[in-house]
Design a protein around this motif. Structure first.
Motif, PDB file in Angstrom:
ATOM      1  N   VAL A  54       0.869  -1.173   0.000  1.00 43.43           N
ATOM      2  CA  VAL A  54       0.000   0.000   0.000  1.00 43.43           C
ATOM      3  C   VAL A  54       0.908   1.225   0.000  1.00 43.43           C
ATOM      4  O   VAL A  54       1.871   1.286   0.756  1.00 43.43           O
ATOM      5  N   VAL A  55       0.585   2.181  -0.860  1.00 39.12           N
ATOM      6  CA  VAL A  55       1.404   3.382  -1.002  1.00 39.12           C
ATOM      7  C   VAL A  55       0.572   4.613  -0.665  1.00 39.12           C
ATOM      8  O   VAL A  55      -0.541   4.782  -1.173  1.00 39.12           O
ATOM      9  N   TYR A  56       1.146   5.454   0.197  1.00 35.69           N
ATOM     10  CA  TYR A  56       0.549   6.748   0.533  1.00 35.69           C
ATOM     11  C   TYR A  56       1.488   7.839   0.048  1.00 35.69           C
ATOM     12  O   TYR A  56       2.707   7.729   0.208  1.00 35.69           O
ATOM     13  N   LEU A  57       0.924   8.880  -0.522  1.00 33.38           N
ATOM     14  CA  LEU A  57       1.660  10.089  -0.860  1.00 33.38           C
ATOM     15  C   LEU A  57       1.180  11.144   0.108  1.00 33.38           C
ATOM     16  O   LEU A  57      -0.003  11.494   0.096  1.00 33.38           O
ATOM     17  N   ASN A  58       2.089  11.602   0.945  1.00 35.53           N
ATOM     18  CA  ASN A  58       1.738  12.444   2.078  1.00 35.53           C
ATOM     19  C   ASN A  58       0.728  11.646   2.903  1.00 35.53           C
ATOM     20  O   ASN A  58       1.067  10.598   3.392  1.00 35.53           O
ATOM     21  N   ASP A  59      -0.494  12.051   3.034  1.00 36.76           N
ATOM     22  CA  ASP A  59      -1.453  11.287   3.834  1.00 36.76           C
ATOM     23  C   ASP A  59      -2.576  10.701   2.995  1.00 36.76           C
ATOM     24  O   ASP A  59      -3.625  10.347   3.521  1.00 36.76           O
ATOM     25  N   GLU A  60      -2.363  10.587   1.692  1.00 36.78           N
ATOM     26  CA  GLU A  60      -3.403  10.108   0.782  1.00 36.78           C
ATOM     27  C   GLU A  60      -2.992   8.770   0.156  1.00 36.78           C
ATOM     28  O   GLU A  60      -1.912   8.651  -0.413  1.00 36.78           O
ATOM     29  N   GLU A  61      -3.868   7.782   0.260  1.00 36.58           N
ATOM     30  CA  GLU A  61      -3.587   6.492  -0.372  1.00 36.58           C
ATOM     31  C   GLU A  61      -3.618   6.670  -1.884  1.00 36.58           C
ATOM     32  O   GLU A  61      -4.573   7.194  -2.439  1.00 36.58           O
ATOM     33  N   VAL A  62      -2.532   6.235  -2.546  1.00 30.88           N
ATOM     34  CA  VAL A  62      -2.444   6.410  -3.998  1.00 30.88           C
ATOM     35  C   VAL A  62      -2.300   5.089  -4.744  1.00 30.88           C
ATOM     36  O   VAL A  62      -2.260   5.077  -5.969  1.00 30.88           O
ATOM     37  N   GLY A  63      -2.225   3.985  -4.022  1.00 29.67           N
ATOM     38  CA  GLY A  63      -2.140   2.708  -4.710  1.00 29.67           C
ATOM     39  C   GLY A  63      -1.974   1.549  -3.750  1.00 29.67           C
ATOM     40  O   GLY A  63      -1.511   1.722  -2.634  1.00 29.67           O
ATOM     41  N   TYR A  64      -2.388   0.382  -4.221  1.00 30.45           N
ATOM     42  CA  TYR A  64      -2.173  -0.844  -3.450  1.00 30.45           C
ATOM     43  C   TYR A  64      -2.200  -2.019  -4.407  1.00 30.45           C
ATOM     44  O   TYR A  64      -2.671  -1.915  -5.543  1.00 30.45           O
ATOM     45  N   GLY A  65      -1.669  -3.145  -3.929  1.00 37.50           N
ATOM     46  CA  GLY A  65      -1.588  -4.325  -4.785  1.00 37.50           C
ATOM     47  C   GLY A  65      -0.517  -4.112  -5.830  1.00 37.50           C
ATOM     48  O   GLY A  65       0.647  -3.958  -5.503  1.00 37.50           O
ATOM     49  N   PHE A  66      -0.916  -4.053  -7.081  1.00 34.38           N
ATOM     50  CA  PHE A  66       0.036  -3.753  -8.146  1.00 34.38           C
ATOM     51  C   PHE A  66       0.199  -2.238  -8.199  1.00 34.38           C
ATOM     52  O   PHE A  66      -0.743  -1.518  -8.511  1.00 34.38           O
ATOM     53  N   VAL A  67       1.387  -1.760  -7.869  1.00 34.83           N
ATOM     54  CA  VAL A  67       1.645  -0.324  -7.796  1.00 34.83           C
ATOM     55  C   VAL A  67       2.157   0.164  -9.151  1.00 34.83           C
ATOM     56  O   VAL A  67       3.128  -0.363  -9.680  1.00 34.83           O
ATOM     57  N   ASP A  68       1.487   1.168  -9.695  1.00 35.95           N
ATOM     58  CA  ASP A  68       1.825   1.726 -10.995  1.00 35.95           C
ATOM     59  C   ASP A  68       2.735   2.948 -10.816  1.00 35.95           C
ATOM     60  O   ASP A  68       2.307   3.982 -10.305  1.00 35.95           O
TER      61      ASP A  68
END
Length: 83
Positions: A54-68
């Protein structure tokens, strides 16, 4: 400076790919990378166990699973325009 948080765990091929993609983005964008192993916390394992990485940019989730990588790059570009 922006912060990217990567929630991951050991022996996770998708997590390894996500981290490699994020590190490639550091050649183009300036941000701090924080990597958090969800296995260090029962709460994190429960929250993200089926979704990682799971990827967060600052405090916003921007991706999970397969990260683009390109999606994250676009999000960084948007954040830089808003500044």
């Amino acid at each position: 400076m922006h912060k990217i948080t990567l929630y991951t765990r050991n022996r996770c091929p998708l997590c390894d790919k996500a981290k490699a993609a994020i590190l490639e983005l550091q050649e183009e964008w300036e941000f701090k990378l924080e990597e958090i192993d969800i296995e260090t916390s029962d709460e994190l394992t429960e929250q993200y166990g089926l979704m990682i990485p799971v990827v967060y940019l600052n405090d916003e989730e921007v991706g999970y699973g397969f990260v683009d990588k390109f999606d994250i790059s676009n999000r960084l570009q948007e954040k830089n325009r808003i500044k």
